[in-house]
Structures are given as C-alpha cells and as structure tokens.
Motif scaffolding. Structure first.
Motif, PDB file in Angstrom:
ATOM      1  N   GLU A 171       2.042  15.627  10.503  1.00  0.00           N
ATOM      2  CA  GLU A 171       3.306  16.114  11.062  1.00  0.00           C
ATOM      3  C   GLU A 171       4.317  14.969  11.079  1.00  0.00           C
ATOM      4  N   ARG A 172       5.541  15.285  10.673  1.00  0.00           N
ATOM      5  CA  ARG A 172       6.648  14.319  10.692  1.00  0.00           C
ATOM      6  C   ARG A 172       7.563  14.675  11.859  1.00  0.00           C
ATOM      7  N   TYR A 173       7.967  13.632  12.605  1.00  0.00           N
ATOM      8  CA  TYR A 173       8.861  13.876  13.726  1.00  0.00           C
ATOM      9  C   TYR A 173      10.005  12.864  13.722  1.00  0.00           C
ATOM     10  N   GLU A 174      11.217  13.378  13.906  1.00  0.00           N
ATOM     11  CA  GLU A 174      12.413  12.568  14.079  1.00  0.00           C
ATOM     12  C   GLU A 174      13.229  13.201  15.188  1.00  0.00           C
ATOM     13  N   ASP A 175      13.859  12.390  16.021  1.00  0.00           N
ATOM     14  CA  ASP A 175      14.711  12.912  17.078  1.00  0.00           C
ATOM     15  C   ASP A 175      16.163  12.568  16.753  1.00  0.00           C
ATOM     16  N   PRO A 176      16.974  13.579  16.413  1.00  0.00           N
ATOM     17  CA  PRO A 176      18.380  13.320  16.075  1.00  0.00           C
ATOM     18  C   PRO A 176      19.161  12.626  17.197  1.00  0.00           C
ATOM     19  N   LYS A 177      18.703  12.752  18.441  1.00  0.00           N
ATOM     20  CA  LYS A 177      19.385  12.083  19.552  1.00  0.00           C
ATOM     21  C   LYS A 177      19.360  10.557  19.380  1.00  0.00           C
ATOM     22  N   ASP A 178      18.353  10.052  18.654  1.00  0.00           N
ATOM     23  CA  ASP A 178      18.258   8.608  18.442  1.00  0.00           C
ATOM     24  C   ASP A 178      19.358   8.072  17.520  1.00  0.00           C
ATOM     25  N   ASP A 179      20.068   8.966  16.815  1.00  0.00           N
ATOM     26  CA  ASP A 179      21.171   8.528  15.955  1.00  0.00           C
ATOM     27  C   ASP A 179      22.273   7.853  16.767  1.00  0.00           C
ATOM     28  N   ASN A 180      22.404   8.217  18.044  1.00  0.00           N
ATOM     29  CA  ASN A 180      23.455   7.666  18.901  1.00  0.00           C
ATOM     30  C   ASN A 180      22.973   6.511  19.763  1.00  0.00           C
ATOM     31  N   ASP A 181      21.719   6.113  19.605  1.00  0.00           N
ATOM     32  CA  ASP A 181      21.168   5.018  20.396  1.00  0.00           C
ATOM     33  C   ASP A 181      21.475   3.690  19.700  1.00  0.00           C
ATOM     34  N   PRO A 182      22.244   2.804  20.326  1.00  0.00           N
ATOM     35  CA  PRO A 182      22.618   1.548  19.666  1.00  0.00           C
ATOM     36  C   PRO A 182      21.424   0.622  19.395  1.00  0.00           C
ATOM     37  N   LEU A 183      20.275   0.911  20.001  1.00  0.00           N
ATOM     38  CA  LEU A 183      19.093   0.075  19.780  1.00  0.00           C
ATOM     39  C   LEU A 183      18.544   0.224  18.361  1.00  0.00           C
ATOM     40  N   LEU A 198      -2.580  11.292   2.261  1.00  0.00           N
ATOM     41  CA  LEU A 198      -3.064  11.358   3.641  1.00  0.00           C
ATOM     42  C   LEU A 198      -3.864  12.622   3.929  1.00  0.00           C
ATOM     43  N   GLU A 199      -3.464  13.756   3.357  1.00  0.00           N
ATOM     44  CA  GLU A 199      -4.219  14.989   3.587  1.00  0.00           C
ATOM     45  C   GLU A 199      -5.645  14.862   3.050  1.00  0.00           C
ATOM     46  N   ILE A 246       0.876  -1.171   0.000  1.00  0.00           N
ATOM     47  CA  ILE A 246       0.000   0.000   0.000  1.00  0.00           C
ATOM     48  C   ILE A 246       0.912   1.220   0.000  1.00  0.00           C
ATOM     49  N   TYR A 247       0.598   2.177  -0.851  1.00  0.00           N
ATOM     50  CA  TYR A 247       1.424   3.381  -0.961  1.00  0.00           C
ATOM     51  C   TYR A 247       0.632   4.604  -0.526  1.00  0.00           C
ATOM     52  N   LEU A 248       1.292   5.429   0.290  1.00  0.00           N
ATOM     53  CA  LEU A 248       0.688   6.656   0.794  1.00  0.00           C
ATOM     54  C   LEU A 248       1.567   7.835   0.387  1.00  0.00           C
ATOM     55  N   TYR A 249       0.932   8.953   0.105  1.00  0.00           N
ATOM     56  CA  TYR A 249       1.633  10.211  -0.153  1.00  0.00           C
ATOM     57  C   TYR A 249       1.247  11.185   0.947  1.00  0.00           C
ATOM     58  N   CYS A 250       2.153  12.092   1.269  1.00  0.00           N
ATOM     59  CA  CYS A 250       1.810  13.206   2.147  1.00  0.00           C
ATOM     60  C   CYS A 250       2.826  14.310   1.963  1.00  0.00           C
ATOM     61  N   SER A 251       2.498  15.467   2.456  1.00  0.00           N
ATOM     62  CA  SER A 251       3.425  16.597   2.534  1.00  0.00           C
ATOM     63  C   SER A 251       3.492  16.975   4.007  1.00  0.00           C
ATOM     64  N   ALA A 252       4.218  16.177   4.753  1.00  0.00           N
ATOM     65  CA  ALA A 252       4.238  16.323   6.205  1.00  0.00           C
ATOM     66  C   ALA A 252       4.983  17.582   6.623  1.00  0.00           C
ATOM     67  N   SER A 253       4.436  18.220   7.611  1.00  0.00           N
ATOM     68  CA  SER A 253       5.061  19.394   8.206  1.00  0.00           C
ATOM     69  C   SER A 253       5.993  18.937   9.315  1.00  0.00           C
ATOM     70  N   LEU A 284       5.394   5.101   2.543  1.00  0.00           N
ATOM     71  CA  LEU A 284       4.975   6.489   2.491  1.00  0.00           C
ATOM     72  C   LEU A 284       6.016   7.315   1.734  1.00  0.00           C
ATOM     73  N   ILE A 285       5.532   8.171   0.859  1.00  0.00           N
ATOM     74  CA  ILE A 285       6.394   9.147   0.185  1.00  0.00           C
ATOM     75  C   ILE A 285       6.021  10.510   0.742  1.00  0.00           C
ATOM     76  N   ASP A 286       6.964  11.124   1.444  1.00  0.00           N
ATOM     77  CA  ASP A 286       6.766  12.448   2.022  1.00  0.00           C
ATOM     78  C   ASP A 286       7.317  13.466   1.030  1.00  0.00           C
ATOM     79  N   TRP A 287       6.439  14.249   0.436  1.00  0.00           N
ATOM     80  CA  TRP A 287       6.868  15.214  -0.578  1.00  0.00           C
ATOM     81  C   TRP A 287       7.640  16.389   0.012  1.00  0.00           C
TER      82      TRP A 287
END
Length: 183
Positions: free
Chosen positions: A47-59, A124-125, A31-38, A153-156
C-alpha cells in the motif's frame, strides 16, 4: 590540450544555451525494487500512502511517501519511507544528515529501465509471497539496511510509470519499522 579544453567549454556553453539538461543518472551500486502499490487499505500486498496536507508543511521539501508491505496471514509488516526534509527548517530543531534527510525522486527517460533491469530488481509482491515466516521478512529488511546502499522503488501504479509514457519516476526509500517485537 588547449583544443580539448576549448571543445569542452564550447559544448557546455552550447548545452546551457539550448536549455539541455543532463539526464538523471541511475546508480549501479543501488538496490532497485518494483511494486504495484495500492492506494487502498490492503491486508495482503503493498500500500502506498501520501498525505496532501504535508504539501503545506514547511518541514518537508515535498510530501513524504510510505510504502507498507503487509501480510495479515503471515503476520508481516514492513514500512518503506521516502522523506525529504527542508534543510533550513529541519536545522532549527536538529542537525541535518543529508544521507537520511534528503531523499530524491528521479524523473528520467523510460530507457533507464534497460540499465535498472541489469541489476535484477526485486518485485515486492513476489518477495512478500516468498516469505514463509515473519522472521524471514525481518531478516531481509536487516540485510537491506546492512548493505548501506541507496534503495529506489518504481511503483507501476504511479500515473507517470503506469501510462507507458516516455518518462519514469524512481523514488528513493529506506526500510523503516517492522512489526518485530522490541523485546
């Protein structure tokens, strides 16, 4: 038969020697979804969220990404999650389930869009705007889960996708929590 095997062997050796990698394959049963996440906190929209601190988490093999589909006006909240765990680290606390714990990000040629568009991707919108009630939204999430299909998902607004370049990034996600009451 020997000629055919020799041909296959020579071609694969030539591609390997030239450093040619196989093109990533998008799946016809997904299944393919498109969005223009803020990336800003929004009360209506995606809304799209990423936490750069997770880059250093070995998990994590790479940082988790969440996409929140929200409508305060309609009382709708749906969370889509992309999370790829480091199997060696995860196996220290629990068994690894590759189907749920090893999600992929596919980067491939923009020409993949021709194939993806044959499956009528859901924007999605538009989907959020179409819901009349939160029960409708929850039923849609249940139907996505029931298919058992992989969801991409393709986030434009992703810099790779939005710049009109030659590459495209697809993020595998799963539907997560909603604001449906538990009782």
């Amino acid at each position: 038969m020997k000629t055919w095997l020799l041909f296959v062997f020579v071609c694969s050796a030539a591609f390997t020697a030239l450093g040619v990698e196989p093109q990533p394959r998008v799946k016809g049963d997904a299944i393919y979804l498109y969005c223009s996440a803020s990336t800003q906190n929004t009360q209506e929209g995606i809304e799209r969220y990423e936490d750069p601190k997770d880059d250093n988490d070995p998990l994590f093999a790479h940082r988790p990404i969440t996409f929140e589909m929200r409508s305060k006006q309609k009382n709708i909240y749906i969370l889509f999650i992309h999370c790829s765990f480091n199997p060696a680290e995860l196996s220290k606390t629990r068994p690894v389930d590759p189907a749920k714990d090893q999600m992929e990000i596919i980067i491939g040629p923009r020409t993949m869009l021709r194939f993806i568009n044959t499956f009528n991707p859901i924007t999605l919108e538009d989907k959020l705007a179409s819901f009349k009630t939160n029960e409708e939204a929850w039923a849609w999430v249940d139907s996505l889960k029931a298919t058992g299909k992989q969801i991409y998902l393709i986030d434009w607004n992703d810099p790779m996708n939005g710049n009109g370049g030659t590459e495209l990034r697809l993020i595998q996600i799963i539907p997560g929590i909603t604001n449906r009451p538990l009782y």
